[in-house]
Design an enzyme around this catalytic site. Structure first.
Site, PDB file in Angstrom:
ATOM      1  N   ASP A   1      15.476  42.734  61.373  1.00 23.64           N
ATOM      2  CA  ASP A   1      15.887  41.363  61.040  1.00 23.64           C
ATOM      3  C   ASP A   1      15.001  40.784  59.941  1.00 23.64           C
ATOM      4  O   ASP A   1      13.947  41.316  59.637  1.00 23.64           O
ATOM      5  CB  ASP A   1      15.681  40.463  62.271  1.00 23.64           C
ATOM      6  CG  ASP A   1      16.715  40.750  63.341  1.00 23.64           C
ATOM      7  OD1 ASP A   1      17.787  41.245  63.007  1.00 23.64           O
ATOM      8  OD2 ASP A   1      16.414  40.458  64.520  1.00 23.64           O
TER       9      ASP A   1
ATOM     10  N   MET B   1      13.501  27.497  66.843  1.00 21.37           N
ATOM     11  CA  MET B   1      14.610  27.217  65.923  1.00 21.37           C
ATOM     12  C   MET B   1      14.898  25.725  65.827  1.00 21.37           C
ATOM     13  O   MET B   1      16.068  25.315  65.842  1.00 21.37           O
ATOM     14  CB  MET B   1      15.887  27.947  66.397  1.00 21.37           C
ATOM     15  CG  MET B   1      15.778  29.435  66.279  1.00 21.37           C
ATOM     16  SD  MET B   1      17.241  30.273  66.841  1.00 21.37           S
ATOM     17  CE  MET B   1      16.839  30.568  68.547  1.00 21.37           C
TER      18      MET B   1
ATOM     19  N   LYS C   1      20.009  38.181  57.490  1.00 24.33           N
ATOM     20  CA  LYS C   1      20.964  37.455  56.639  1.00 24.33           C
ATOM     21  C   LYS C   1      20.825  37.869  55.181  1.00 24.33           C
ATOM     22  O   LYS C   1      21.743  37.744  54.401  1.00 24.33           O
ATOM     23  CB  LYS C   1      20.741  35.952  56.788  1.00 24.33           C
ATOM     24  CG  LYS C   1      21.138  35.482  58.164  1.00 24.33           C
ATOM     25  CD  LYS C   1      21.048  33.988  58.317  1.00 24.33           C
ATOM     26  CE  LYS C   1      21.166  33.587  59.771  1.00 24.33           C
ATOM     27  NZ  LYS C   1      19.974  33.977  60.547  1.00 24.33           N
TER      28      LYS C   1
HETATM   29  N1  SAH Z   1      12.716  36.757  69.632  1.00 27.50           N
HETATM   30  C1  SAH Z   1      11.884  35.830  68.896  1.00 27.50           C
HETATM   31  C2  SAH Z   1      12.580  34.524  68.654  1.00 27.50           C
HETATM   32  C3  SAH Z   1      13.769  34.648  67.767  1.00 27.50           C
HETATM   33  S1  SAH Z   1      14.542  33.095  67.431  1.00 27.50           S
HETATM   34  C4  SAH Z   1      10.556  35.632  69.638  1.00 27.50           C
HETATM   35  O1  SAH Z   1      10.430  36.069  70.775  1.00 27.50           O
HETATM   36  O2  SAH Z   1       9.650  35.070  69.054  1.00 27.50           O
HETATM   37  C5  SAH Z   1      13.822  32.667  65.904  1.00 27.50           C
HETATM   38  C6  SAH Z   1      12.825  31.555  66.070  1.00 27.50           C
HETATM   39  O3  SAH Z   1      11.635  32.066  66.630  1.00 27.50           O
HETATM   40  C7  SAH Z   1      12.379  30.910  64.789  1.00 27.50           C
HETATM   41  O4  SAH Z   1      13.305  29.929  64.372  1.00 27.50           O
HETATM   42  C8  SAH Z   1      11.081  30.278  65.213  1.00 27.50           C
HETATM   43  O5  SAH Z   1      11.296  29.116  65.951  1.00 27.50           O
HETATM   44  C9  SAH Z   1      10.541  31.333  66.145  1.00 27.50           C
HETATM   45  N2  SAH Z   1       9.641  32.277  65.451  1.00 27.50           N
HETATM   46  C10 SAH Z   1       9.807  33.593  65.307  1.00 27.50           C
HETATM   47  N3  SAH Z   1       8.780  34.152  64.627  1.00 27.50           N
HETATM   48  C11 SAH Z   1       7.950  33.127  64.354  1.00 27.50           C
HETATM   49  C12 SAH Z   1       6.699  33.027  63.698  1.00 27.50           C
HETATM   50  N4  SAH Z   1       6.098  34.109  63.165  1.00 27.50           N
HETATM   51  N5  SAH Z   1       6.112  31.833  63.609  1.00 27.50           N
HETATM   52  C13 SAH Z   1       6.684  30.721  64.146  1.00 27.50           C
HETATM   53  N6  SAH Z   1       7.866  30.756  64.779  1.00 27.50           N
HETATM   54  C14 SAH Z   1       8.480  31.946  64.885  1.00 27.50           C
END
Ligand code: SAH
Length: 480
Positions: A274, A411, A296
């Protein structure tokens, strides 16, 4: 031939690729069977003790000669039948019929005398920590015997060698020793099958794949059957179906990957990733693995969940082992279920490797306990992903407004102002601390702290581009 002339060849029309010449090799690693052979160790200190243990473990006959012995050597001499101690000075005649001599000395004259005596006896000599006096050196080893990996820095920096060893240790689960043992047993069974070279190679390729995919399992007869099944009907017709591992890539920093994730990456034929997956994590994938972006910004302009599932199914049906890398933990806002169900319905084996979710990594980077007693009795992860621009209405707003909860909003950058207004309307005090953390665990991680009332304006002015989450709750006051 230099590297650049090699490149020139590739660019010209020379049809056959030129095999790269081996670079100069500082030492040749060889694996020497010592069982029953005589080795002599001169010295009785701790450094010598370690060599006694190592050499005794190979089954060699070990004579240790010194005026004095540390306790570990005395104990070895009592417990191991193949270790003898001789309490005296060494003599040139001591090395007769020895294949190796290992000596501990700081004295160069003695080292020279040892060299001469070893040479006269036809034995190889290692003077501990003195490569210049030694005709062979010990490497650092990763021991999964009968699988043994040796590492040498040509005497340059043994501590560096040990650090490299630590890296390799993490990649090779202990269970591989059982697979290596099984290979030794199966070798003769395979030879009775009278296979041609190509089929034999296929058998061992199947074996390697099984062992690396399931290293912690004990191999059994059914594995032997699986690797030899229908082998002479040629492998194409029976190419095995591949598998899919949904692997948590963590929030970005490769140090936050699990060992299992690293191993999966090193075993993958194809890696689908991703947008959130960092380049540093991708760099850990097997070099030959095909890497396909399904975010995307990759693959297709609008890579839907269905496209991704279809692609995985097709690749697995072609026998590929696929790693599907997902940011953070695949089971947290990762739509993992849709992929798991689609794969299962297609009869493809799928398993999940958990990862560090962004909230955990953010809390760690802030020295923040998300469940500080009395201040946060409940921890809730919520997505404020906008549908049609508005924060979802069907969230449990009462729970989100609970002043005793710790809440992490995923998100939710675009909808932050709406979100904060709503929780305040539902009763969360406006002075509740809130912090937005952007690009957690990346070198350019950034955070903006405020309260539920003030944070939206601060964030709007902050020009957030990377992924970000917001942590809300009284426990933020207790940050370490
Ligand atoms: N599976 C992922 C979440 C995916 S949804 C997890 O467990 O972290 C995507 C959201 O995750 C983003 O919009 C943000 O809110 C958060 N996110 C993912 N990576 C991030 C990062 N490195 N720093 C801050 N927020 C993050």
């Amino acid at each position: 031939m230099s590297a650049s002339s090699d490149d020139n060849n590739r660019n010209s029309r020379t049809p056959a690729p030129v095999a790269p010449r081996l670079r100069e090799l500082a030492t040749l690693p060889v694996f020497y069977k010592l069982h029953g052979k005589r080795v002599v160790i001169v010295g009785g200190n701790a450094a010598a003790a370690w060599k006694v243990e190592l050499l005794a473990a190979t089954g060699a006959q070990v004579d240790v000669i010194a005026k004095d012995f540390v306790q570990r050597i005395e104990t070895q001499a009592i417990e191991a039948q193949n270790v003898n101690t001789l309490r005296r000075d060494w003599m040139p005649g001591d090395f007769v019929e020895a294949v190796l001599v290992v000596a501990e000395t700081e004295n160069e004259e003695e080292a020279t005398a040892l060299q001469q005596a070893a040479k006269a006896a036809g034995a190889h000599l290692n003077v501990i920590d003195k490569p210049l006096w030694s005709s062979f050196q010990f490497g650092a080893i990763v021991e999964r015997s009968p699988l043994v990996v040796a590492i040498s820095t040509d005497g340059g920096a043994p501590v560096f060698g040990q650090a490299i060893r630590a890296r390799i240790e993490t990649l090779l689960p202990d269970g591989l020793r059982r697979w290596a043992s099984a290979a030794k047993t199966w070798r003769s069974k395979v030879s009775t099958l009278k296979l041609d070279l190509h089929s034999r190679r296929t058998v061992w390729e199947r074996f390697a794949r099984l062992a690396l995919n399931e290293p912690t399992r004990t191999p059994g007869e059914h594995d032997f059957e699986a690797i030899t099944r229908d082998i002479d009907r040629n492998d194409k017709s029976l190419a095995k179906t591949g598998s899919v591992l949904l692997v948590g890539a963590g929030p970005g920093d490769p140090e936050l990957l699990t060992l299992r994730a690293v191993r999966a990456l090193q075993g993958a034929d194809v890696v689908l990733f991703d947008d959130l997956v960092s380049q540093e994590v991708l760099d850990l994938a097997r070099r030959e693995a095909e890497k396909i972006s399904v975010g995307k910004r990759g693959f297709k302009p609008s890579c839907t969940q269905e496209d991704i599932c279809a692609l995985m199914i097709e690749l697995a049906q072609h026998g590929k082992d696929i790693v599907r890398l997902k940011g953070g933990d695949p089971m947290v806002f990762g739509r993992a279920n849709e992929e798991i169900v689609a794969l299962q319905n297609a009869g493809i084996s799928v398993a999940v490797v958990p990862g560090v979710t962004a909230a955990s990594a953010a809390a760690a980077s802030l020295n923040l306990s998300l469940t500080e007693r009395t201040l946060a009795r409940r921890l809730q992860f919520v997505t404020a992903h906008a549908r049609g621009g508005a924060v979802p209405d069907d969230l449990d707003w009462k729970a989100l407004a609970d002043p005793h909860a710790a809440t992490v909003v995923y998100m939710g950058v675009r909808t932050l102002a709406q979100y904060c207004a709503r929780v305040m309307a539902e009763g969360l005090p406006g002075d509740t601390p809130a912090i937005l953390v952007e690009r957690v665990s990346h070198p350019d991680q950034r955070q903006i702290a405020g309260t539920v009332a003030t944070l939206p304006a601060l964030v709007a002015a902050g020009d957030i581009k990377g992924p970000a989450l917001t942590i809300i709750g009284q426990m933020l006051r207790e940050r370490g």
